[in-house]
Write a protein that holds these residues in place. Structure first.
Motif, PDB file in Angstrom:
ATOM      1  N   ARG A  38       0.833  -1.193   0.000  1.00  0.00           N
ATOM      2  CA  ARG A  38       0.000   0.000   0.000  1.00  0.00           C
ATOM      3  C   ARG A  38       0.871   1.247   0.000  1.00  0.00           C
ATOM      4  N   GLN A  39       0.293   2.333  -0.499  1.00  0.00           N
ATOM      5  CA  GLN A  39       1.023   3.580  -0.632  1.00  0.00           C
ATOM      6  C   GLN A  39       0.077   4.762  -0.502  1.00  0.00           C
ATOM      7  N   THR A  40       0.515   5.785   0.238  1.00  0.00           N
ATOM      8  CA  THR A  40      -0.200   7.047   0.351  1.00  0.00           C
ATOM      9  C   THR A  40       0.641   8.128  -0.316  1.00  0.00           C
ATOM     10  N   PRO A  41       0.032   9.263  -0.716  1.00  0.00           N
ATOM     11  CA  PRO A  41       0.789  10.308  -1.410  1.00  0.00           C
ATOM     12  C   PRO A  41       1.998  10.784  -0.620  1.00  0.00           C
ATOM     13  N   GLY A  42       3.145  10.840  -1.283  1.00  0.00           N
ATOM     14  CA  GLY A  42       4.365  11.319  -0.668  1.00  0.00           C
ATOM     15  C   GLY A  42       5.062  10.338   0.247  1.00  0.00           C
ATOM     16  N   LYS A  43       4.573   9.102   0.308  1.00  0.00           N
ATOM     17  CA  LYS A  43       5.163   8.110   1.188  1.00  0.00           C
ATOM     18  C   LYS A  43       5.622   6.886   0.411  1.00  0.00           C
ATOM     19  N   GLN A  44       6.517   6.122   1.026  1.00  0.00           N
ATOM     20  CA  GLN A  44       7.069   4.915   0.431  1.00  0.00           C
ATOM     21  C   GLN A  44       6.010   3.817   0.369  1.00  0.00           C
ATOM     22  N   GLU A  46       4.762   0.263   1.022  1.00  0.00           N
ATOM     23  CA  GLU A  46       5.120  -0.671   2.072  1.00  0.00           C
ATOM     24  C   GLU A  46       4.400  -1.998   1.899  1.00  0.00           C
ATOM     25  N   LEU A  47       5.077  -3.060   2.322  1.00  0.00           N
ATOM     26  CA  LEU A  47       4.492  -4.391   2.296  1.00  0.00           C
ATOM     27  C   LEU A  47       3.446  -4.515   3.391  1.00  0.00           C
ATOM     28  N   VAL A  48       2.264  -4.982   3.023  1.00  0.00           N
ATOM     29  CA  VAL A  48       1.182  -5.226   3.967  1.00  0.00           C
ATOM     30  C   VAL A  48       1.145  -6.697   4.368  1.00  0.00           C
ATOM     31  N   ALA A  49       1.156  -7.579   3.383  1.00  0.00           N
ATOM     32  CA  ALA A  49       1.106  -9.013   3.625  1.00  0.00           C
ATOM     33  C   ALA A  49       1.652  -9.743   2.423  1.00  0.00           C
ATOM     34  N   SER A  50       2.239 -10.905   2.651  1.00  0.00           N
ATOM     35  CA  SER A  50       2.733 -11.747   1.568  1.00  0.00           C
ATOM     36  C   SER A  50       2.395 -13.196   1.875  1.00  0.00           C
ATOM     37  N   ILE A  51       2.455 -14.023   0.832  1.00  0.00           N
ATOM     38  CA  ILE A  51       2.124 -15.435   0.987  1.00  0.00           C
ATOM     39  C   ILE A  51       2.941 -16.239  -0.014  1.00  0.00           C
ATOM     40  N   THR A  52       3.519 -17.357   0.432  1.00  0.00           N
ATOM     41  CA  THR A  52       4.302 -18.208  -0.450  1.00  0.00           C
ATOM     42  C   THR A  52       3.383 -19.053  -1.320  1.00  0.00           C
ATOM     43  N   ASN A  53       3.979 -19.740  -2.305  1.00  0.00           N
ATOM     44  CA  ASN A  53       3.165 -20.587  -3.170  1.00  0.00           C
ATOM     45  C   ASN A  53       2.603 -21.792  -2.429  1.00  0.00           C
ATOM     46  N   ALA A  54       3.153 -22.109  -1.253  1.00  0.00           N
ATOM     47  CA  ALA A  54       2.626 -23.185  -0.423  1.00  0.00           C
ATOM     48  C   ALA A  54       1.588 -22.698   0.579  1.00  0.00           C
ATOM     49  N   ALA A  91      -5.289   4.030   1.787  1.00  0.00           N
ATOM     50  CA  ALA A  91      -4.150   4.002   0.873  1.00  0.00           C
ATOM     51  C   ALA A  91      -4.594   3.402  -0.448  1.00  0.00           C
ATOM     52  N   VAL A  92      -3.705   3.473  -1.436  1.00  0.00           N
ATOM     53  CA  VAL A  92      -3.864   2.690  -2.653  1.00  0.00           C
ATOM     54  C   VAL A  92      -3.168   1.356  -2.418  1.00  0.00           C
ATOM     55  N   TYR A  93      -3.883   0.273  -2.641  1.00  0.00           N
ATOM     56  CA  TYR A  93      -3.360  -1.063  -2.419  1.00  0.00           C
ATOM     57  C   TYR A  93      -2.981  -1.703  -3.748  1.00  0.00           C
ATOM     58  N   TYR A  94      -1.767  -2.270  -3.804  1.00  0.00           N
ATOM     59  CA  TYR A  94      -1.227  -2.871  -5.015  1.00  0.00           C
ATOM     60  C   TYR A  94      -0.957  -4.358  -4.800  1.00  0.00           C
ATOM     61  N   CYS A  95      -1.371  -5.156  -5.761  1.00  0.00           N
ATOM     62  CA  CYS A  95      -1.069  -6.575  -5.776  1.00  0.00           C
ATOM     63  C   CYS A  95       0.281  -6.804  -6.455  1.00  0.00           C
ATOM     64  N   ASN A  96       1.048  -7.769  -5.961  1.00  0.00           N
ATOM     65  CA  ASN A  96       2.340  -8.121  -6.546  1.00  0.00           C
ATOM     66  C   ASN A  96       2.474  -9.634  -6.623  1.00  0.00           C
ATOM     67  N   ALA A  97       3.119 -10.113  -7.695  1.00  0.00           N
ATOM     68  CA  ALA A  97       3.352 -11.541  -7.848  1.00  0.00           C
ATOM     69  C   ALA A  97       4.674 -11.778  -8.553  1.00  0.00           C
ATOM     70  N   TRP A 111       3.067  -6.193 -11.152  1.00  0.00           N
ATOM     71  CA  TRP A 111       2.237  -5.353 -10.281  1.00  0.00           C
ATOM     72  C   TRP A 111       0.853  -5.140 -10.867  1.00  0.00           C
ATOM     73  N   GLY A 112      -0.134  -5.086  -9.996  1.00  0.00           N
ATOM     74  CA  GLY A 112      -1.465  -4.682 -10.399  1.00  0.00           C
ATOM     75  C   GLY A 112      -1.563  -3.173 -10.534  1.00  0.00           C
ATOM     76  N   GLN A 113      -2.720  -2.697 -10.982  1.00  0.00           N
ATOM     77  CA  GLN A 113      -2.903  -1.275 -11.251  1.00  0.00           C
ATOM     78  C   GLN A 113      -3.164  -0.454  -9.992  1.00  0.00           C
ATOM     79  N   GLY A 114      -3.495  -1.098  -8.897  1.00  0.00           N
ATOM     80  CA  GLY A 114      -3.811  -0.426  -7.653  1.00  0.00           C
ATOM     81  C   GLY A 114      -5.298  -0.195  -7.487  1.00  0.00           C
ATOM     82  N   THR A 115      -5.770  -0.290  -6.255  1.00  0.00           N
ATOM     83  CA  THR A 115      -7.165  -0.031  -5.939  1.00  0.00           C
ATOM     84  C   THR A 115      -7.244   0.804  -4.664  1.00  0.00           C
ATOM     85  N   GLN A 116      -8.082   1.838  -4.679  1.00  0.00           N
ATOM     86  CA  GLN A 116      -8.174   2.776  -3.565  1.00  0.00           C
ATOM     87  C   GLN A 116      -9.017   2.196  -2.435  1.00  0.00           C
TER      88      GLN A 116
END
Length: 121
Positions: A38-44, A46-54, A91-97, A111-116
């Motif tokens: 997730r990301q807010t204007p003017g900020k880095q 950041e990772l919210v959550a991740s999950i392995t293929n298992a 924030a804007v939330y982005y999917c990553n794979a 990366w996904g396009q982001g969703t507010q």
């Protein structure tokens, strides 16, 4: 090409819930780690959550106990269930794979396009 399509963002009151979805499509050999950032204007970003293929999850301290990440490998889809939402979650939330398309190519981060997501007080 590989595409990640997100859905489920919106406006919710504090204490409410939302579920984000992200589906990967295209020619895919395998998907390794998937995650939500997730990301807010003017900020880095950041990772919210991740999950392995298992299916092993990992969470940022700020969302532990409130968010749940899951995946459906048959559908190439990752989910983020968000409960007990706070205004600070806005924030804007982005999917990553991390995806490998062929046996002879290296894995690439997509990366996904982001969703507010907006949480009102």
């Amino acid at each position: 090409q590989v595409q990640l399509v997100e859905s489920g963002g919106g406006l919710v009151q504090a204490g409410g819930s939302l579920r984000l979805s992200c589906a990967a499509s295209g020619s895919i050999l395998s998907i390794n780690d998937m995650g939500w950032y997730r990301q807010t204007p003017g900020k880095q970003r950041e990772l919210v959550a991740s999950i392995t293929n298992a299916g092993s999850p990992n969470y940022a301290d700020s969302v532990k106990g409130r968010f749940t990440i899951s995946r459906d490998n048959a559908k190439n889809t990752v989910y983020l269930q968000m409960d007990s939402l706070k205004p600070e979650d806005t924030a804007v939330y982005y999917c990553n794979a991390l995806i490998q398309r062929t046996a002879w190519s290296r894995s690439v981060s997509y990366w996904g396009q982001g969703t507010q997501v907006t949480v009102s007080s």
